[in-house]
Design an enzyme around this catalytic site. Structure first.
Site, PDB file in Angstrom:
ATOM      1  N   LYS A  29       0.810  -1.225   0.000  1.00  0.00           N
ATOM      2  CA  LYS A  29       0.000   0.000   0.000  1.00  0.00           C
ATOM      3  C   LYS A  29       0.846   1.279   0.000  1.00  0.00           C
ATOM      4  O   LYS A  29       0.521   2.259   0.649  1.00  0.00           O
ATOM      5  CB  LYS A  29      -0.986   0.008   1.182  1.00  0.00           C
ATOM      6  CG  LYS A  29      -1.903  -1.190   1.227  1.00  0.00           C
ATOM      7  CD  LYS A  29      -2.659  -1.409  -0.086  1.00  0.00           C
ATOM      8  CE  LYS A  29      -3.673  -0.301  -0.368  1.00  0.00           C
ATOM      9  NZ  LYS A  29      -4.371  -0.533  -1.660  1.00  0.00           N
ATOM     10  N   ALA A  30       1.943   1.235  -0.758  1.00  0.00           N
ATOM     11  CA  ALA A  30       2.818   2.405  -0.827  1.00  0.00           C
ATOM     12  C   ALA A  30       2.904   3.003  -2.231  1.00  0.00           C
ATOM     13  O   ALA A  30       3.708   3.901  -2.462  1.00  0.00           O
ATOM     14  CB  ALA A  30       4.220   2.025  -0.334  1.00  0.00           C
ATOM     15  N   TRP A  34       0.410   2.030  -8.767  1.00  0.00           N
ATOM     16  CA  TRP A  34       0.660   3.289  -9.464  1.00  0.00           C
ATOM     17  C   TRP A  34       1.931   3.189 -10.321  1.00  0.00           C
ATOM     18  O   TRP A  34       1.920   3.459 -11.520  1.00  0.00           O
ATOM     19  CB  TRP A  34       0.793   4.399  -8.428  1.00  0.00           C
ATOM     20  CG  TRP A  34       0.575   5.787  -8.946  1.00  0.00           C
ATOM     21  CD1 TRP A  34       0.252   6.160 -10.217  1.00  0.00           C
ATOM     22  CD2 TRP A  34       0.640   6.994  -8.179  1.00  0.00           C
ATOM     23  NE1 TRP A  34       0.123   7.525 -10.297  1.00  0.00           N
ATOM     24  CE2 TRP A  34       0.362   8.052  -9.063  1.00  0.00           C
ATOM     25  CE3 TRP A  34       0.927   7.270  -6.847  1.00  0.00           C
ATOM     26  CZ2 TRP A  34       0.354   9.382  -8.649  1.00  0.00           C
ATOM     27  CZ3 TRP A  34       0.912   8.591  -6.429  1.00  0.00           C
ATOM     28  CH2 TRP A  34       0.622   9.641  -7.313  1.00  0.00           C
ATOM     29  N   HIS A  91       6.538  -7.415  -2.592  1.00  0.00           N
ATOM     30  CA  HIS A  91       6.508  -6.693  -1.311  1.00  0.00           C
ATOM     31  C   HIS A  91       7.572  -7.241  -0.353  1.00  0.00           C
ATOM     32  O   HIS A  91       7.593  -6.874   0.823  1.00  0.00           O
ATOM     33  CB  HIS A  91       5.131  -6.829  -0.653  1.00  0.00           C
ATOM     34  CG  HIS A  91       4.030  -6.116  -1.363  1.00  0.00           C
ATOM     35  ND1 HIS A  91       4.171  -4.836  -1.851  1.00  0.00           N
ATOM     36  CD2 HIS A  91       2.752  -6.502  -1.660  1.00  0.00           C
ATOM     37  CE1 HIS A  91       3.027  -4.460  -2.420  1.00  0.00           C
ATOM     38  NE2 HIS A  91       2.160  -5.452  -2.318  1.00  0.00           N
ATOM     39  N   ARG A 113       6.331   5.107   1.256  1.00  0.00           N
ATOM     40  CA  ARG A 113       5.251   6.027   1.644  1.00  0.00           C
ATOM     41  C   ARG A 113       5.376   6.315   3.134  1.00  0.00           C
ATOM     42  O   ARG A 113       5.757   5.434   3.908  1.00  0.00           O
ATOM     43  CB  ARG A 113       3.901   5.369   1.344  1.00  0.00           C
ATOM     44  CG  ARG A 113       2.687   6.274   1.538  1.00  0.00           C
ATOM     45  CD  ARG A 113       1.419   5.523   1.188  1.00  0.00           C
ATOM     46  NE  ARG A 113       0.273   6.412   1.085  1.00  0.00           N
ATOM     47  CZ  ARG A 113      -0.956   6.023   0.766  1.00  0.00           C
ATOM     48  NH1 ARG A 113      -1.188   4.746   0.515  1.00  0.00           N
ATOM     49  NH2 ARG A 113      -1.942   6.898   0.696  1.00  0.00           N
ATOM     50  N   SER A 121      -3.714   3.095   5.029  1.00  0.00           N
ATOM     51  CA  SER A 121      -4.063   2.437   3.776  1.00  0.00           C
ATOM     52  C   SER A 121      -4.024   0.915   3.920  1.00  0.00           C
ATOM     53  O   SER A 121      -4.902   0.208   3.414  1.00  0.00           O
ATOM     54  CB  SER A 121      -3.097   2.890   2.676  1.00  0.00           C
ATOM     55  OG  SER A 121      -3.505   2.391   1.420  1.00  0.00           O
ATOM     56  N   GLN A 212      -3.421   9.404 -13.309  1.00  0.00           N
ATOM     57  CA  GLN A 212      -4.004  10.179 -12.221  1.00  0.00           C
ATOM     58  C   GLN A 212      -4.975   9.290 -11.447  1.00  0.00           C
ATOM     59  O   GLN A 212      -5.671   8.449 -12.025  1.00  0.00           O
ATOM     60  CB  GLN A 212      -4.705  11.431 -12.759  1.00  0.00           C
ATOM     61  CG  GLN A 212      -3.749  12.456 -13.352  1.00  0.00           C
ATOM     62  CD  GLN A 212      -2.632  12.861 -12.399  1.00  0.00           C
ATOM     63  OE1 GLN A 212      -2.869  13.257 -11.263  1.00  0.00           O
ATOM     64  NE2 GLN A 212      -1.387  12.721 -12.858  1.00  0.00           N
ATOM     65  N   ASP A 214      -7.931   9.373  -9.972  1.00  0.00           N
ATOM     66  CA  ASP A 214      -9.351   9.207 -10.328  1.00  0.00           C
ATOM     67  C   ASP A 214      -9.518   8.428 -11.623  1.00  0.00           C
ATOM     68  O   ASP A 214     -10.482   7.661 -11.776  1.00  0.00           O
ATOM     69  CB  ASP A 214     -10.032  10.576 -10.443  1.00  0.00           C
ATOM     70  CG  ASP A 214     -10.203  11.243  -9.083  1.00  0.00           C
ATOM     71  OD1 ASP A 214     -10.076  10.534  -8.061  1.00  0.00           O
ATOM     72  OD2 ASP A 214     -10.439  12.462  -9.037  1.00  0.00           O
ATOM     73  N   MET A 216      -7.339   6.132 -12.796  1.00  0.00           N
ATOM     74  CA  MET A 216      -6.992   4.734 -12.521  1.00  0.00           C
ATOM     75  C   MET A 216      -8.102   4.032 -11.752  1.00  0.00           C
ATOM     76  O   MET A 216      -8.405   2.866 -11.999  1.00  0.00           O
ATOM     77  CB  MET A 216      -5.686   4.660 -11.727  1.00  0.00           C
ATOM     78  CG  MET A 216      -4.443   4.858 -12.562  1.00  0.00           C
ATOM     79  SD  MET A 216      -2.920   4.587 -11.606  1.00  0.00           S
ATOM     80  CE  MET A 216      -3.002   2.831 -11.249  1.00  0.00           C
ATOM     81  N   ARG A 239      -8.461   3.519  -2.734  1.00  0.00           N
ATOM     82  CA  ARG A 239      -9.410   4.176  -1.840  1.00  0.00           C
ATOM     83  C   ARG A 239      -9.383   5.709  -1.973  1.00  0.00           C
ATOM     84  O   ARG A 239     -10.357   6.323  -2.374  1.00  0.00           O
ATOM     85  CB  ARG A 239      -9.103   3.752  -0.391  1.00  0.00           C
ATOM     86  CG  ARG A 239     -10.219   3.986   0.604  1.00  0.00           C
ATOM     87  CD  ARG A 239      -9.812   3.460   1.960  1.00  0.00           C
ATOM     88  NE  ARG A 239      -8.578   4.070   2.433  1.00  0.00           N
ATOM     89  CZ  ARG A 239      -8.517   5.187   3.164  1.00  0.00           C
ATOM     90  NH1 ARG A 239      -9.614   5.796   3.538  1.00  0.00           N
ATOM     91  NH2 ARG A 239      -7.350   5.681   3.542  1.00  0.00           N
ATOM     92  N   GLY A 241      -5.797   7.631  -2.215  1.00  0.00           N
ATOM     93  CA  GLY A 241      -4.562   8.050  -2.869  1.00  0.00           C
ATOM     94  C   GLY A 241      -4.063   9.415  -2.434  1.00  0.00           C
ATOM     95  O   GLY A 241      -3.393  10.114  -3.179  1.00  0.00           O
TER      96      GLY A 241
END
Length: 277
Positions: A29-30, A34, A91, A113, A121, A212, A214, A216, A239, A241
């Site tokens: 979740k980092a 993306w 991970h 992150r 997250s 961006q 939204d 994705m 969720r 970002g």
């Protein structure tokens, strides 16, 4: 760890990397998805545009250590990739990375992150996935995060371990989620420089728009909505970002305890995050 990441351990450790493989490494979740999407677009959006509409991102960028019954393992998926380079995500903390990635001098893109947003997250992810243990209430979850009793281990060990590794392995591009939020285009340029890619300004602008948050989140080929092991009714995989959402979860007391512990654990590293306050 949970058995979904250890059942195939021998094949994971003996995985045969190739010199042109690119490993995408993060604590969960980092910003894994993306960066995976950015790299996939940089390499293949011009030459294989059909990939973007026909194949989910989790198949284009396999998850090395995942092993779910009745599905192809991450190692098998990676072995069957016909792309050059192969994009592979993990991970795993640095000390558990298969040796062949170092022997082949593969390039690695690592994304870190800040701890507070990462914890939040991860909490919401654990609520909606059946692959990891139930998170319980936020207070006990945060304590487990502080204690490092998480799937994939301690956040502190993970981010600092990779930070130290980059001093001895020059092919690690260490990136920050907060920098990507602040100026995605700038970070895409850094990746192009690291990877030796000469994408045109127009191509990079197109990629910047596609990645961006939204856009994705709405993209079924990128938002992991095809993955059966997640319950989007509980929480979306993608969720918010945002940077700083931790403020909506931490109490004053939790924040004070966290900051005190953070200073102790991070005092011996040069690694610094911009958004702890």
């Amino acid at each position: 760890m949970v058995h979904y990441f250890t059942d195939n351990w021998e094949k994971i450790q003996n995985f045969k990397a190739r010199p042109d493989d690119i490993l995408i490494a993060t604590y969960p979740k980092a910003g894994t998805t993306w960066v995976s999407y950015i790299l996939d677009l940089l390499y293949f959006s011009q030459t294989q545009p059909d990939r973007q509409t026909s194949t989910p991102l989790n198949d284009r960028v396999p998850f090395l250590e995942i092993t779910i019954p009745n599905q192809s393992s991450g190692t098998d998926q990676a072995d069957s990739l016909d792309t050059c380079p192969r994009l592979i995500k993990t991970h795993l903390p640095v000390q558990l990375i298969p040796k062949s990635f170092w022997e082949q001098k593969c390039r690695v893109v690592y994304v870190a992150r800040n701890a507070k947003d990462n914890a939040v997250s991860y909490f919401h992810f654990d609520r909606m996935t059946c692959v990891q243990p139930e998170p319980g209430d936020w207070n006990s979850y945060l304590q487990r995060f502080i204690d490092g009793k998480m799937v994939f281990g301690s956040w502190y060990d993970h981010v600092t371990g990779w930070w130290e590794k980059k001093h001895s392995h020059p092919k690690i591009q260490y990136m920050f989620f907060e920098d990507m939020v602040e100026d995605t285009g700038r970070e895409i340029n850094k990746l192009c420089s690291f990877l030796g890619l000469t994408s045109t300004t127009k191509e990079k602008d197109q990629i910047n728009n596609l990645v961006q948050f939204d856009n994705m989140k709405k993209n079924e080929m990128a938002n992991y909505s095809t993955v059966k092991a997640m319950d989007f009714k509980i929480s979306p995989f993608m969720r918010k970002g945002k940077v700083g959402d931790w403020r909506n979860h931490f109490t004053v007391a939790q924040n004070e305890q966290f900051d005190e512990d953070y200073k102790k654990k991070m005092k011996n590293t040069t690694l610094q995050f911009r958004t702890l306050v």
